[in-house]
Design a protein around this motif. Structure first.
Motif, PDB file in Angstrom:
ATOM      1  N   LYS A 196     -26.385  42.069  14.433  1.00  0.00           N
ATOM      2  CA  LYS A 196     -26.377  40.771  15.102  1.00  0.00           C
ATOM      3  C   LYS A 196     -27.589  40.637  16.029  1.00  0.00           C
ATOM      4  O   LYS A 196     -28.273  39.613  16.023  1.00  0.00           O
ATOM      5  N   ALA A 197     -27.871  41.675  16.797  1.00  0.00           N
ATOM      6  CA  ALA A 197     -29.009  41.638  17.715  1.00  0.00           C
ATOM      7  C   ALA A 197     -30.325  41.498  16.947  1.00  0.00           C
ATOM      8  O   ALA A 197     -31.200  40.729  17.353  1.00  0.00           O
ATOM      9  N   LEU A 198     -30.459  42.226  15.838  1.00  0.00           N
ATOM     10  CA  LEU A 198     -31.671  42.112  15.025  1.00  0.00           C
ATOM     11  C   LEU A 198     -31.828  40.698  14.477  1.00  0.00           C
ATOM     12  O   LEU A 198     -32.917  40.135  14.477  1.00  0.00           O
ATOM     13  N   PHE A 199     -30.730  40.129  14.013  1.00  0.00           N
ATOM     14  CA  PHE A 199     -30.740  38.781  13.456  1.00  0.00           C
ATOM     15  C   PHE A 199     -31.190  37.763  14.498  1.00  0.00           C
ATOM     16  O   PHE A 199     -32.078  36.944  14.243  1.00  0.00           O
ATOM     17  N   PHE A 200     -30.586  37.822  15.683  1.00  0.00           N
ATOM     18  CA  PHE A 200     -30.944  36.858  16.725  1.00  0.00           C
ATOM     19  C   PHE A 200     -32.372  37.076  17.218  1.00  0.00           C
ATOM     20  O   PHE A 200     -33.069  36.100  17.552  1.00  0.00           O
ATOM     21  N   GLU A 201     -32.823  38.308  17.257  1.00  0.00           N
ATOM     22  CA  GLU A 201     -34.203  38.596  17.658  1.00  0.00           C
ATOM     23  C   GLU A 201     -35.176  37.972  16.651  1.00  0.00           C
ATOM     24  O   GLU A 201     -36.180  37.369  17.036  1.00  0.00           O
ATOM     25  N   ALA A 202     -34.874  38.118  15.369  1.00  0.00           N
ATOM     26  CA  ALA A 202     -35.725  37.545  14.322  1.00  0.00           C
ATOM     27  C   ALA A 202     -35.731  36.016  14.410  1.00  0.00           C
ATOM     28  O   ALA A 202     -36.785  35.383  14.271  1.00  0.00           O
ATOM     29  N   LEU A 203     -34.563  35.416  14.641  1.00  0.00           N
ATOM     30  CA  LEU A 203     -34.496  33.965  14.788  1.00  0.00           C
ATOM     31  C   LEU A 203     -35.346  33.487  15.956  1.00  0.00           C
ATOM     32  O   LEU A 203     -36.066  32.483  15.848  1.00  0.00           O
ATOM     33  N   GLU A 204     -35.267  34.201  17.057  1.00  0.00           N
ATOM     34  CA  GLU A 204     -36.036  33.813  18.252  1.00  0.00           C
ATOM     35  C   GLU A 204     -37.538  33.893  17.986  1.00  0.00           C
ATOM     36  O   GLU A 204     -38.305  33.047  18.455  1.00  0.00           O
ATOM     37  N   LYS A 205     -37.967  34.900  17.205  1.00  0.00           N
ATOM     38  CA  LYS A 205     -39.392  35.031  16.879  1.00  0.00           C
ATOM     39  C   LYS A 205     -39.855  33.915  15.950  1.00  0.00           C
ATOM     40  O   LYS A 205     -40.954  33.393  16.090  1.00  0.00           O
ATOM     41  N   MET A 206     -39.000  33.548  14.999  1.00  0.00           N
ATOM     42  CA  MET A 206     -39.374  32.521  14.024  1.00  0.00           C
ATOM     43  C   MET A 206     -39.190  31.107  14.561  1.00  0.00           C
ATOM     44  O   MET A 206     -39.954  30.199  14.214  1.00  0.00           O
ATOM     45  N   PHE A 207     -38.170  30.923  15.377  1.00  0.00           N
ATOM     46  CA  PHE A 207     -37.836  29.598  15.892  1.00  0.00           C
ATOM     47  C   PHE A 207     -37.572  29.682  17.394  1.00  0.00           C
ATOM     48  O   PHE A 207     -36.419  29.634  17.831  1.00  0.00           O
ATOM     49  N   PRO A 208     -38.639  29.816  18.178  1.00  0.00           N
ATOM     50  CA  PRO A 208     -38.450  29.918  19.632  1.00  0.00           C
ATOM     51  C   PRO A 208     -37.612  28.751  20.155  1.00  0.00           C
ATOM     52  O   PRO A 208     -37.720  27.628  19.665  1.00  0.00           O
ATOM     53  N   ASP A 209     -36.778  29.061  21.093  1.00  0.00           N
ATOM     54  CA  ASP A 209     -35.937  28.044  21.737  1.00  0.00           C
ATOM     55  C   ASP A 209     -34.895  27.431  20.808  1.00  0.00           C
ATOM     56  O   ASP A 209     -34.371  26.359  21.070  1.00  0.00           O
ATOM     57  N   TRP A 210     -34.552  28.106  19.729  1.00  0.00           N
ATOM     58  CA  TRP A 210     -33.558  27.585  18.785  1.00  0.00           C
ATOM     59  C   TRP A 210     -32.192  27.418  19.432  1.00  0.00           C
ATOM     60  O   TRP A 210     -31.390  26.598  18.979  1.00  0.00           O
ATOM     61  N   LYS A 211     -31.926  28.148  20.493  1.00  0.00           N
ATOM     62  CA  LYS A 211     -30.623  28.082  21.149  1.00  0.00           C
ATOM     63  C   LYS A 211     -30.511  26.934  22.146  1.00  0.00           C
ATOM     64  O   LYS A 211     -29.418  26.599  22.567  1.00  0.00           O
ATOM     65  N   LYS A 212     -31.634  26.350  22.522  1.00  0.00           N
ATOM     66  CA  LYS A 212     -31.601  25.285  23.518  1.00  0.00           C
ATOM     67  C   LYS A 212     -30.921  24.046  22.966  1.00  0.00           C
ATOM     68  O   LYS A 212     -31.098  23.694  21.798  1.00  0.00           O
ATOM     69  N   ASP A 213     -30.170  23.383  23.820  1.00  0.00           N
ATOM     70  CA  ASP A 213     -29.549  22.110  23.449  1.00  0.00           C
ATOM     71  C   ASP A 213     -30.658  21.072  23.297  1.00  0.00           C
ATOM     72  O   ASP A 213     -31.568  21.003  24.103  1.00  0.00           O
ATOM     73  N   LYS A 214     -30.527  20.271  22.310  1.00  0.00           N
ATOM     74  CA  LYS A 214     -31.540  19.237  22.082  1.00  0.00           C
ATOM     75  C   LYS A 214     -30.943  17.872  22.229  1.00  0.00           C
ATOM     76  O   LYS A 214     -29.867  17.585  21.950  1.00  0.00           O
TER      77      LYS A 214
END
Length: 51
Positions: free
Chosen positions: A33-51
């Motif tokens: 899970k940590a690896l997955f979220f780390e990869a997402l953050e590298k590919m899509f910075p700020d993906w967790k932010k509310d838009k």
């Protein structure tokens, strides 16, 4: 995102891919899970932010 209910995400991988992911996670001393979220953050910075 605090207090969100948890959901499960799954996707199919081969046995070899699963093994390689587990080995990588162990080498990095992280969970899959940590690896997955780390990869997402590298590919899509700020993906967790509310838009």
């Amino acid at each position: 995102m605090e207090n969100d209910k948890e959901s499960r995400v799954s996707f199919r991988v081969t046995e070899d891919e699963h093994h390689r992911l587990k080995v990588l996670a162990a080498k990095e001393r992280k969970t899959l899970k940590a690896l997955f979220f780390e990869a997402l953050e590298k590919m899509f910075p700020d993906w967790k932010k509310d838009k």
